[in-house]
Design an enzyme around this catalytic site. Structure first.
Site, PDB file in Angstrom:
ATOM      1  N   CYS A 125      -6.229 -13.308  19.214  1.00  0.00           N
ATOM      2  CA  CYS A 125      -6.696 -12.078  19.825  1.00  0.00           C
ATOM      3  C   CYS A 125      -8.109 -11.800  19.308  1.00  0.00           C
ATOM      4  O   CYS A 125      -8.341 -11.796  18.104  1.00  0.00           O
ATOM      5  CB  CYS A 125      -5.774 -10.923  19.443  1.00  0.00           C
ATOM      6  N   ARG A 127       0.821  -1.195   0.000  1.00  0.00           N
ATOM      7  CA  ARG A 127       0.000   0.000   0.000  1.00  0.00           C
ATOM      8  C   ARG A 127       0.866   1.260   0.000  1.00  0.00           C
ATOM      9  O   ARG A 127       0.538   2.259  -0.588  1.00  0.00           O
ATOM     10  CB  ARG A 127      -0.931   0.009   1.201  1.00  0.00           C
ATOM     11  N   TYR A 128       1.985   1.175   0.728  1.00  0.00           N
ATOM     12  CA  TYR A 128       2.872   2.331   0.831  1.00  0.00           C
ATOM     13  C   TYR A 128       4.071   2.047  -0.069  1.00  0.00           C
ATOM     14  O   TYR A 128       4.608   0.933  -0.078  1.00  0.00           O
ATOM     15  CB  TYR A 128       3.277   2.541   2.294  1.00  0.00           C
TER      16      TYR A 128
HETATM   17  C1  LIG Z   1       1.262  -0.518   8.899  1.00  0.00           C
HETATM   18  C2  LIG Z   1       1.670  -0.986   7.589  1.00  0.00           C
HETATM   19  C3  LIG Z   1       3.010  -0.886   7.160  1.00  0.00           C
HETATM   20  C4  LIG Z   1       4.114  -0.325   8.032  1.00  0.00           C
HETATM   21  O1  LIG Z   1       3.854   1.006   8.355  1.00  0.00           O
HETATM   22  P1  LIG Z   1       4.935   1.863   9.207  1.00  0.00           P
HETATM   23  O2  LIG Z   1       4.200   3.109   9.512  1.00  0.00           O
HETATM   24  O3  LIG Z   1       6.121   2.047   8.338  1.00  0.00           O
HETATM   25  O4  LIG Z   1       5.253   1.049  10.436  1.00  0.00           O
HETATM   26  C5  LIG Z   1       3.305  -1.324   5.895  1.00  0.00           C
HETATM   27  N1  LIG Z   1       2.367  -1.826   5.083  1.00  0.00           N
HETATM   28  C6  LIG Z   1       1.075  -1.926   5.451  1.00  0.00           C
HETATM   29  C7  LIG Z   1       0.086  -2.473   4.495  1.00  0.00           C
HETATM   30  C8  LIG Z   1       0.680  -1.528   6.726  1.00  0.00           C
HETATM   31  O5  LIG Z   1      -0.595  -1.646   7.095  1.00  0.00           O
END
Ligand SMILES: *Cc1c(COP(=O)(O)O)cnc(C)c1O
Length: 352
Positions: free
Chosen positions: A110, A93-94
């Site tokens: 959980c 996603r990022y």
């Molecule tokens: C939370 C998350 C991350 C990591 O996010 P950081 O803010 O860098 O810890 C990476 N990919 C996905 C899909 C996430 O949900």
């Protein structure tokens, strides 16, 4: 530690009748809930939960509320991991990082799990999904950061874990490997010198562990964190804000300070996701913001995680400290002090 962790996992309670008996719950509703959302509690956490009351037991014991209308009205995957999943079990996603599910089992289930839709029922990790995930990462030079999760990656056997880490480390554009795990707090017997040595071959490797309540910090979990920290693994915690469990400032202040003493840096305090079956754990956004403001006044920034929400409809993670900051539209930032005073802070002029 001498105890064999596989033996402990094998002894996990997964039969709803046994859970109902152990915690004095209604048999019929415990069976009904477990049918939709399977139960699993290993003997270490079972004893801890029985000794410490609701703050721990509610995290793992089925509740008929999981099937209530407000729960069935919620989406199964609000943060839309599947929609951003180019190959099975991997979410991209990022831009520069991926979430890669490499294990399909956990030390406990959980009840507030974000992946409640599939953990214990349909999340399947195979050699093929792992190969596919690794090939995907190899083909995307922008991926610098690989976050392993599941399930819990530390429930993989040592050789399997080594193999996965070896192959990811072999990809030249991957700079950082992270492991998301609840093992130190829920199955600390898994952490031994051998595991620490194995992991430390793959530096820079970070562990995001997950503690929600001070009662999870025991002699055993403290040793587990020490072993990992001693082998040079930076540890942090991803705590989930849970209604009636830890949604008050003094509980969280104690937790964060205790974690820091274990060399575990609080990283995120997550707003509980709007997940079907977990909705009753969710708190108003305001409450997390208020709690963090209270804790912030009482302790060092070292002990403070960032309060973050993973927005519904897949809109992503947002850190909620912006309540303190407003833009006055003329290049000045208004910062609200702890005392509630609004102060103008001039940003530096742009360079060049
Ligand atoms: C939370 C998350 C991350 C990591 O996010 P950081 O803010 O860098 O810890 C990476 N990919 C996905 C899909 C996430 O949900």
């Amino acid at each position: 530690m001498a105890t064999n962790w596989k033996f402990i996992i094998d002894e996990s309670v997964t039969d709803p009748d046994d859970i109902a008996r152990a915690f004095g719950l209604d048999l019929e509703s415990t069976r009904r809930v477990s049918k939709t959302y399977p139960v699993k509690i290993n003997p270490y956490f079972l004893k801890l939960a029985k000794d410490n009351g609701e703050a721990l037991s509610r995290q793992v014991v089925p509740d008929i509320e999981e099937l209530s209308p407000r729960n069935t009205a919620c989406p199964k995957d609000p943060i839309m991991e599947e929609a951003y999943s180019p190959v099975t079990n991997l979410t991209h996603r990022y831009h520069d990082r991926v979430l890669f599910l490499v294990s399909d089992t956990c030390p406990v289930h959980c009840r507030f799990c974000t992946r409640k839709r599939k953990v214990g029922k349909g999340l399947t990790v195979t050699d093929e999904t792992i190969d596919e995930g690794i090939e995907y990462i190899r083909g995307k030079p922008e991926i610098r950061d690989v976050l392993l999760s599941g399930g819990d990656p530390l429930l993989l056997e040592d050789d399997k874990l080594t193999d996965i880490l070896d192959r990811i480390r072999g990809i030249s554009h991957v700079e950082v490997i992270r492991i998301g795990t609840r093992v130190p707090g829920t199955l600390p017997q898994r952490v031994n010198e051998e595991l620490a040595r194995l992991l430390s071959r793959f530096h820079p490797l970070y562990i995001h562990t997950h503690f929600n309540h001070p009662a999870e910090i025991t002699a055993e979990s403290s040793i587990a964190c020490r072993i990992l920290a001693d082998s040079g693994i930076p540890l942090s915690s991803q705590t989930v804000l849970l209604s009636g469990i830890n949604d008050d400032a003094s509980t969280l202040e104690t937790l964060f300070r205790s974690l820091l003493s274990l060399r575990v840096r609080p990283y995120y305090l997550f707003q509980s996701d709007m997940v079907r079956g977990s909705e009753h754990f969710r708190t108003p956004l305001e409450s997390g913001i208020k709690i963090m403001e209270t804790v912030r006044g009482r302790t060092s920034e070292m002990a403070l995680p960032r309060f973050a929400v993973d927005l519904p409809e897949g809109k992503g993670k947002v850190v909620l400290d912006s309540g303190h900051i407003e833009d006055d539209g003329r290049g000045k930032v208004i910062v609200t002090t702890l005392e509630g005073e609004k102060v103008k802070y001039p940003d530096p002029a742009p360079s060049g």
